[in-house]
Design a protein around this motif. Sequence first.
Motif, PDB file in Angstrom:
ATOM      1  N   ARG A  96     -19.525  75.591   8.702  1.00 20.69           N
ATOM      2  CA  ARG A  96     -18.825  74.397   9.098  1.00 20.69           C
ATOM      3  C   ARG A  96     -19.794  73.210   9.034  1.00 20.69           C
TER       4      ARG A  96
ATOM      5  N   CYS B  61     -17.062  64.780  13.522  1.00 16.19           N
ATOM      6  CA  CYS B  61     -17.037  66.239  13.390  1.00 16.19           C
ATOM      7  C   CYS B  61     -16.574  66.914  14.677  1.00 16.19           C
TER       8      CYS B  61
ATOM      9  N   HIS C 260     -11.162  59.838  12.274  1.00 16.63           N
ATOM     10  CA  HIS C 260     -10.718  60.966  11.467  1.00 16.63           C
ATOM     11  C   HIS C 260     -11.887  61.809  10.989  1.00 16.63           C
ATOM     12  N   GLU C 261     -13.036  61.183  10.781  1.00 12.77           N
ATOM     13  CA  GLU C 261     -14.152  61.888  10.156  1.00 12.77           C
ATOM     14  C   GLU C 261     -15.186  62.411  11.147  1.00 12.77           C
TER      15      GLU C 261
ATOM     16  N   GLY D  11     -14.374  67.559   1.063  1.00 13.03           N
ATOM     17  CA  GLY D  11     -13.802  66.291   1.459  1.00 13.03           C
ATOM     18  C   GLY D  11     -14.018  65.906   2.893  1.00 13.03           C
ATOM     19  N   ALA D  12     -15.248  65.995   3.354  1.00  9.21           N
ATOM     20  CA  ALA D  12     -15.552  65.543   4.712  1.00  9.21           C
ATOM     21  C   ALA D  12     -16.663  64.515   4.640  1.00  9.21           C
TER      22      ALA D  12
END
Lengths: 447, 366
Positions: A182, A352, A349-350, A164-165
């Motif tokens: 990651r 990285c 929010h998204e 969910g990224a």
Amino acid sequence: MKLLLENAHIEGIRYYEAYRKNGGYRAVEKALKMTPDELVEEVKKSGLRGRGGAGFPTGMKWSFLAKPEGVPRHLVVNADESEPGTFKDRYLMEFLPHLFIEGMIVSSFALGSNASYVYIRGEYAWIPDILEQAIAEAKANGWLGKNIQGSGFDCEIYVHRGAGAYICGEETALIESLEGKRGNPRIKPPFPAIQGVWMRPTVVNNVETIAAVVPIINMGGEEYGKIGVGRSTGTKLMSACGNLKRPGVYEIPFDLSVEEFIFGDEWCQGIANGKKLKACIPGGSSVPILPANLLLKTAKGETRYMNYESLSDGGFQTGSMLGSGGFIVLDEDQCVVRHTMSLARFYKHESCGQCSPCREGTGWMYRILKKIEYGQGTMADIDLLWDIQRRIEGNTICPLGDAAAWPVAAAIRHFRDEFEWHITHPEESQARNYGLAHYADPLEVVA
Amino acid sequence: MSDNIKVTIDNITIEVPAGTSILEAARKIGGAVAPPTMCYYSHLKGSGGKCRTCLVEVSKGSEKDPRPMPKLVASCRTGVMDGMEVKSITSEKVVDARKGVTEFLLLNHPLDCPVCDQAGECHLQDLGYEHGKEGTRTEFERRTFEPEDIGPYIQLHMNRCIMCFRCVFTAEQLTDYREHGILDRGEHARISTCISKSLEHDFIGNVIDVCPVGALTDKTFRFKQRVWFTKPVDAHRNCTNPNCCGEVRLWMRGDEVFRVTARKDEWGEVAIASNGKPGWICNECRFEKKKTSDWVIEGPSNISRHSVISQGHYNKNVHEPQVELLAEVIGKQPVMKMDIYDVSEVNKPERHLSQIEGPAHSEDFK
């Protein structure tokens, strides 16, 4: 004309029996009789462009794939469809999984990938089950596994769930995530075609692109290339949403005008509740927003069509992009400032957190937009926003920085009066919206 | 055919071996041409590309393909091509982008330099002086964290961190197991251990040396001394650890050793030791040996004459009475960042304190 969704209405098309009965897996049969190079040539001839957003010619991408001796190659399908407003791949995978699997087998054969991966968005929790079932069916019928249909070609497809990224939709971040790390984008070069998954040559394609390989092989690349307009060939899935009477996933020909798509009876049937069209984001949240006058007609006064060239006519000053096909329509009641703010919040929010302009800049833009939206902004804030987005754009590792900067830039460029109204009428702006903006006025171009 | 290729950076042409990055080529020219770096570290594989301060403009791709590159590129991760032309400080775009990046980096960085151990040798301070501008345009709260003890020797001040990832690469490449890393993402991304582990590997102390800011601090040195009051002295000892070069820099005041660090070169990176490898040092040398008797003193460190540290006059060539202009001392024309009299009425130069009768009052300075 429908190429992908032609059989979507057939009962049970999700399962192997019905799919095969309706001409499924013919492309694999045909492809296995050709050589991989011929297949790449067919795709090149078709002029197919990547459907994930950037619109890079797929045949070219495939021909860039490095082929060192003794190193396996991989096909990775990007099903991490997280762009707000885009849901075409979900439809495709949910209702026509076998079409997608068929495209993957053909593409894997063309690229020489014996292990292909589908990286699927974590939020699409139920779709991996559908795909895995389809893969099992295909395997049981000899379309996957060892020695497919006696051709000597082995291929396995693995479905990998993301967590969910949004950033994992960027191809190098997707590769990192697929490797179990990651999901940070890699610094290019080297490009995935040289060093991708586990440092092996990799092609990353969108779901729709892979599905479009099936009609290309079935009808031949040249035939496919004749459909469409100019360098936009074939058909495109559009996921229309927002204040439309009939939102949904549509397969459109590229010679369809934007006006016809929004107001046509066969398509979205106009704006809901008899409102007026204010603005539209034609290709997913990352592309610039366009006011109604520039959406339906280009700056030169020509009709705008739903294809790569026409939508980007006029550059970012007066145009936008087809992007991934997330068609978001705003009616007169929508507030552009609020809308831009929620997009900025999404990118904040998204992000990285790897490179500084995006990590710090997205949050800064969001906070300024929030301030303006809630009536505490100043005129200097608008210029500051412009300055921030200008310094993010192009200075980041991956396109997320650009994607965060473009919507803000376009909103200020086309709807500056609405931002100013929010600042000059702080209390009124809390009670009501600016309404139908003076969007038909001559444009004030902000350099 | 020779292996060397020609590259022009800011109108200075230099020959470098193929495969060199633009940044390394620029460092060979040196001076102001070399782009600032916050995340790149030449001894750490995979570092760089993240902070975006080293962006340069490539105005000519190569002899074969003279097209300019469409975007600014990170010079630390872009290789040179034959005949490439690069603009660093001569490009307005680059200067503007660096200004932007500096502003972004300082956005969430606390202005606690007066209490920060890194002050005086902080890369971010240098960057801010060179490329920043006065004043701030942000008015929002900074992200804050509590200081965190990671291991017996190291304290992490996450507030100051600029996410260069250098310490992560250091732990990955110098130690057998990496126990700290990045948690969360975006603005909330932070360095931490999972969960509350202690960093105890023999070489983990090197993360303090690679940290460009004061995020990772030496607990044996915290708040003991400002770095510009201490004198750097080169020293060595026979370290029993086979991977430790034993060549260090002692930071002394009088006979007291306040701090031990690796020797650093002019770019602030760990210098190459006499064995030809980067001079990483072990925790024992760094944290335990704080007596002069532990060390064989080689003499004052060769610090750039322009460094603030050499202003402490410990180096004998500064002792000779000589009149130097400020420009000669700091190696360049000083930049007037702000005229104090533009903003303050206090202490106008024409008014001398001796003219004031009795105790000075605020009205005297108007």
